[in-house]
Design a protein around this motif. Structure first.
Motif, mmCIF file in Angstrom:
data_model
loop_
_atom_site.group_PDB
_atom_site.id
_atom_site.type_symbol
_atom_site.label_atom_id
_atom_site.label_comp_id
_atom_site.label_asym_id
_atom_site.label_seq_id
_atom_site.Cartn_x
_atom_site.Cartn_y
_atom_site.Cartn_z
ATOM 1 N N ILE A 1 9.460 15.904 -35.811
ATOM 2 C CA ILE A 1 10.274 14.704 -35.615
ATOM 3 C C ILE A 1 9.402 13.443 -35.602
ATOM 4 O O ILE A 1 9.735 12.443 -36.228
ATOM 5 C CB ILE A 1 11.093 14.838 -34.305
ATOM 6 C CG1 ILE A 1 12.041 16.046 -34.387
ATOM 7 C CG2 ILE A 1 11.871 13.567 -34.003
ATOM 8 C CD1 ILE A 1 13.022 15.986 -35.531
ATOM 9 N N ASP A 2 8.308 13.493 -34.890
ATOM 10 C CA ASP A 2 7.361 12.363 -34.880
ATOM 11 C C ASP A 2 6.191 12.721 -35.788
ATOM 12 O O ASP A 2 5.425 13.632 -35.479
ATOM 13 C CB ASP A 2 6.874 12.080 -33.456
ATOM 14 C CG ASP A 2 7.971 11.483 -32.588
ATOM 15 O OD1 ASP A 2 8.357 10.331 -32.850
ATOM 16 O OD2 ASP A 2 8.456 12.172 -31.677
ATOM 17 N N GLY B 1 10.749 14.156 -39.977
ATOM 18 C CA GLY B 1 11.855 15.049 -39.655
ATOM 19 C C GLY B 1 13.079 14.339 -39.101
ATOM 20 O O GLY B 1 14.205 14.796 -39.281
ATOM 21 N N PHE B 2 12.865 13.208 -38.451
ATOM 22 C CA PHE B 2 13.998 12.451 -37.917
ATOM 23 C C PHE B 2 14.809 11.845 -39.069
ATOM 24 O O PHE B 2 16.024 12.010 -39.144
ATOM 25 C CB PHE B 2 13.498 11.337 -36.981
ATOM 26 C CG PHE B 2 14.605 10.639 -36.236
ATOM 27 C CD1 PHE B 2 15.063 11.137 -35.025
ATOM 28 C CD2 PHE B 2 15.193 9.493 -36.744
ATOM 29 C CE1 PHE B 2 16.092 10.508 -34.330
ATOM 30 C CE2 PHE B 2 16.219 8.846 -36.058
ATOM 31 C CZ PHE B 2 16.662 9.359 -34.846
ATOM 32 N N ASN C 1 16.523 14.511 -41.209
ATOM 33 C CA ASN C 1 17.718 15.014 -40.540
ATOM 34 C C ASN C 1 18.891 14.076 -40.772
ATOM 35 O O ASN C 1 20.022 14.517 -40.986
ATOM 36 C CB ASN C 1 17.403 15.143 -39.041
ATOM 37 C CG ASN C 1 18.483 15.870 -38.288
ATOM 38 O OD1 ASN C 1 19.480 15.268 -37.907
ATOM 39 N ND2 ASN C 1 18.314 17.158 -38.075
ATOM 40 N N GLN C 2 18.628 12.768 -40.754
ATOM 41 C CA GLN C 2 19.694 11.789 -41.000
ATOM 42 C C GLN C 2 20.211 11.895 -42.431
ATOM 43 O O GLN C 2 21.422 11.899 -42.663
ATOM 44 C CB GLN C 2 19.208 10.348 -40.744
ATOM 45 C CG GLN C 2 18.741 10.071 -39.315
ATOM 46 C CD GLN C 2 19.707 10.532 -38.252
ATOM 47 O OE1 GLN C 2 20.909 10.561 -38.456
ATOM 48 N NE2 GLN C 2 19.184 10.942 -37.113
ATOM 49 N N LYS D 1 22.336 15.075 -42.673
ATOM 50 C CA LYS D 1 23.588 15.083 -41.911
ATOM 51 C C LYS D 1 24.538 13.960 -42.317
ATOM 52 O O LYS D 1 25.748 14.141 -42.280
ATOM 53 C CB LYS D 1 23.282 15.036 -40.410
ATOM 54 C CG LYS D 1 22.718 16.354 -39.905
ATOM 55 C CD LYS D 1 22.546 16.362 -38.402
ATOM 56 C CE LYS D 1 21.963 17.692 -37.952
ATOM 57 N NZ LYS D 1 21.354 17.582 -36.604
ATOM 58 N N LEU E 1 21.809 7.107 -32.130
ATOM 59 C CA LEU E 1 21.592 7.996 -33.282
ATOM 60 C C LEU E 1 20.397 8.910 -33.022
ATOM 61 O O LEU E 1 19.305 8.430 -32.692
ATOM 62 C CB LEU E 1 21.340 7.163 -34.546
ATOM 63 C CG LEU E 1 21.199 7.976 -35.840
ATOM 64 C CD1 LEU E 1 22.533 8.570 -36.264
ATOM 65 C CD2 LEU E 1 20.625 7.128 -36.956
ATOM 66 N N SER E 2 20.604 10.211 -33.161
ATOM 67 C CA SER E 2 19.497 11.135 -32.958
ATOM 68 C C SER E 2 19.623 12.330 -33.892
ATOM 69 O O SER E 2 20.550 12.402 -34.696
ATOM 70 C CB SER E 2 19.447 11.587 -31.496
ATOM 71 O OG SER E 2 18.262 12.319 -31.249
ATOM 72 N N ASN E 3 18.666 13.254 -33.783
ATOM 73 C CA ASN E 3 18.709 14.433 -34.639
ATOM 74 C C ASN E 3 19.332 15.628 -33.919
ATOM 75 O O ASN E 3 19.237 16.754 -34.383
ATOM 76 C CB ASN E 3 17.308 14.783 -35.133
ATOM 77 C CG ASN E 3 16.342 15.034 -33.994
ATOM 78 O OD1 ASN E 3 16.251 14.215 -33.075
ATOM 79 N ND2 ASN E 3 15.633 16.135 -34.012
ATOM 80 N N GLY E 4 19.946 15.376 -32.790
ATOM 81 C CA GLY E 4 20.631 16.427 -32.059
ATOM 82 C C GLY E 4 21.411 15.792 -30.927
ATOM 83 O O GLY E 4 21.062 14.704 -30.457
ATOM 84 N N GLY F 1 15.414 14.006 -30.285
ATOM 85 C CA GLY F 1 15.094 12.658 -30.736
ATOM 86 C C GLY F 1 13.618 12.489 -30.979
ATOM 87 O O GLY F 1 12.812 13.334 -30.594
ATOM 88 N N ASN F 2 13.262 11.406 -31.674
ATOM 89 C CA ASN F 2 11.846 11.075 -31.762
ATOM 90 C C ASN F 2 11.459 10.335 -30.486
ATOM 91 O O ASN F 2 12.286 10.134 -29.597
ATOM 92 C CB ASN F 2 11.538 10.282 -33.046
ATOM 93 C CG ASN F 2 12.384 9.025 -33.177
ATOM 94 O OD1 ASN F 2 12.957 8.562 -32.179
ATOM 95 N ND2 ASN F 2 12.479 8.480 -34.371
ATOM 96 N N LYS F 3 10.202 9.957 -30.396
ATOM 97 C CA LYS F 3 9.698 9.338 -29.168
ATOM 98 C C LYS F 3 10.553 8.113 -28.797
ATOM 99 O O LYS F 3 10.972 7.944 -27.646
ATOM 100 C CB LYS F 3 8.238 8.933 -29.407
ATOM 101 C CG LYS F 3 7.441 8.601 -28.165
ATOM 102 C CD LYS F 3 5.951 8.540 -28.501
ATOM 103 C CE LYS F 3 5.142 8.017 -27.311
ATOM 104 N NZ LYS F 3 5.356 6.587 -27.048
ATOM 105 N N VAL G 1 13.659 7.368 -29.588
ATOM 106 C CA VAL G 1 15.020 7.719 -29.167
ATOM 107 C C VAL G 1 15.017 8.318 -27.766
ATOM 108 O O VAL G 1 15.869 7.983 -26.930
ATOM 109 C CB VAL G 1 15.663 8.688 -30.193
ATOM 110 C CG1 VAL G 1 16.938 9.313 -29.644
ATOM 111 C CG2 VAL G 1 15.955 7.946 -31.495
ATOM 112 N N GLU H 1 24.815 12.559 -33.769
ATOM 113 C CA GLU H 1 24.119 13.032 -34.969
ATOM 114 C C GLU H 1 24.668 12.370 -36.233
ATOM 115 O O GLU H 1 25.792 11.875 -36.237
ATOM 116 C CB GLU H 1 24.268 14.542 -35.086
ATOM 117 C CG GLU H 1 23.590 15.293 -33.956
ATOM 118 C CD GLU H 1 23.701 16.793 -34.149
ATOM 119 O OE1 GLU H 1 22.939 17.349 -34.952
ATOM 120 O OE2 GLU H 1 24.552 17.406 -33.495
#
Lengths: 326, 326
Positions: free
Chosen positions: A148-149, A229-230, A233-234, A237, B180-183, B189-191, B193, B213
């Motif tokens: 993700i990061d 990865g963030f 994922n967007q 989705k 907005l996040s990946n889950g 989330g990333n750092k 988020v 998501e």
């Protein structure tokens, strides 16, 4: 005959949906055989009731399960009797097994694949999605959520993994690599993208075509689309959400107008844009192909990913050489 | 009567397209009057040939232009005779002007709006997009590209701006804010988020509904969707790209089948999903509404954004109070 390992546990719909999918895949593909890993008794009972061709089915009893609540790193080392880890170990140890499908904990699958299927130096694997692009080709989106990061060297690495994967699986000579950004100009992007742009532009082993914007991400302008990865994922989705929404609108319209023509159209579009069942994420950077299907994947996802592995096995020599684990 | 300022320069299609759009907007809305800013002679000639109702048209001659090649901060201070800056200054100085439309350099418009339309403390404005969500409502996506690299306090600030905007423009009592996040889980989330999640959850002045998501981003589960400008740009453009692609597929299908029913459907969907013409980005955090249309926006974008400003002016007291410049 191509034999694949199927982890029956870890999916939202339970082992029965996965086993049903395996049964459908065996019916669809003569050249396929499967090793089903999970609760042996449950699998045997299901196989009987589905009247599966047992000469193409092997059962590996691994009663334990890694759930989505488990810490990935811990689970991989502690739950060694889980279906996922036993499946990965079998895949690693046995030459007759070509690849694997699992809908379980993504982090654990990545960590486990890295532990058991990465004999070369430990590299950070990526989770790629191979998506149909406009015009008929495919775009490999990497990463879609494994990391993700990210740092610029990681994205650079993803570009190499994606290049190798598309060259070898789809036979592309010089896959075009795009970098997902908020503008086509090289000056556009967040800090990560700007720094990665420099690394990709400098690397002559990559066919870097520059920044790609979200509206053309799957437009066919690149074969590999690199992002963290963030963001990946967007892309995945939001594409799915938009397609689902439009198809739902069309279904309502069809219902209202009672048009058979439009019902047929809706069916046609669902076949193209049902990303959930389209296939799964491919773990890049390990010795054998491991495909992660979505947690909520149903029977058709198993059939589609089994088909994907069968296609890959036609290029088996490539995987055997492990050249895409850069 | 609502009078709005229209910057005729800076768009990809030239001033003539913008003036044509203004003419169409005047035809469509009796309550609208416009101030057209740009090359006076060019505007006058166009007005004549379009037979525009000159009692509802004011022309402000500002021959200079800020282009996309200009450095935003420099241009705002140096090109004070440009159409964009003259338009912003007029909007700031005159009480009879309600809002403004420009398709010029986004960075310059933001910087200029901050300079000329932010009498309170200088805050970082955001560029929001108001998108139709599934089920009939609207979702305010903020930020969509004004700030590409964000900090958690910035996202927290965007949540407040979006809340105030949706409460005041759409009359929502307690707008639901999603991140907005990946889950969906708070641990995802990333750092950026993850840290923002904590700030939003702690702020009782915000109706925070948690992570959202990408596949449900415009599904109607929140009224304000907060993200950094890079991610917001992806949501916007991937939605547009997917919609365009599906509609193109439908058009081809209609052509193939020669079905009138499907041609009608394609027209209906284009009306809903043509994000390019849907409206524009709204700059949040300044004293009067400023709308940025896309660089490639055509006539219909001017009509739609003029309509948006007209709708907003029905809540004019709110804007007058400057309460959404938090």
């Amino acid at each position: 005959m191509t034999k694949i390992v199927i982890d029956t546990k870890g999916g939202d719909k339970g082992a029965s949906a996965v086993i049903k999918g395996a049964s459908m895949a065996l019916d669809a593909f003569d050249q396929l055989s499967v090793m089903l890993v999970g609760n042996g008794e449950e699998i045997r009972t299901a196989c009987e009731s589905l009247v599966m061709p047992m000469n193409r089915v092997e059962i590996l009893d691994a009663p334990d399960e890694i759930t989505n609540y488990d810490n990935p790193a811990e689970a991989v080392f502690r739950k060694t009797n889980s279906s996922m880890i036993r499946a990965l170990m079998a895949l690693s140890e046995r030459d007759d097994l070509f690849g694997m499908i699992s809908s379980g904990n993504t982090g654990a699958l990545l960590t486990g694949a890295m532990r058991h299927l990465s004999k070369k130096e430990r590299i950070r694997p990526a989770l790629a999605a191979v998506l149909p692009s406009q015009g008929g080709g495919f775009t490999c989106l990497v990463d879609t959520g494994a990391t993700i990061d990210c740092t610029p060297p990681m994205l650079h690495h993803f570009a190499k993994l994606g290049t190798a994967f598309m060259a070898q699986t789809y036979g592309l000579e010089n896959p075009r690599v795009g970098l997902l950004s908020n503008g086509a100009e090289s000056s556009k992007g967040n800090k990560l993208v700007k720094e990665t742009h420099v690394l990709l532009a400098e690397d002559n082993s990559i066919n870097f075509v520059g920044n790609v914007e979200g509206n053309t991400a799957l437009g066919g302008c690149c074969d590999v689309l690199v992002c963290d990865g963030f963001a990946g994922n967007q892309v995945l989705k939001v594409t799915e959400g938009t397609a689902t929404r439009i198809i739902t609108d069309i279904m309502k319209y069809a219902h209202k107008t009672q048009s058979e023509e439009i019902k047929r159209l809706a069916g046609y579009l669902m076949g193209i844009y049902d990303i959930g069942s389209l296939g799964g994420g491919v773990i890049l950077g390990v010795d054998k192909p491991v495909i992660k299907t979505r947690g909520n994947a149903g029977e058709s996802a198993v059939v589609n990913t089994a088909h994907m592995l069968l296609n890959m096995s036609q290029n088996k020599s490539v995987y055997g050489q492990n050249t895409y684990s850069i």
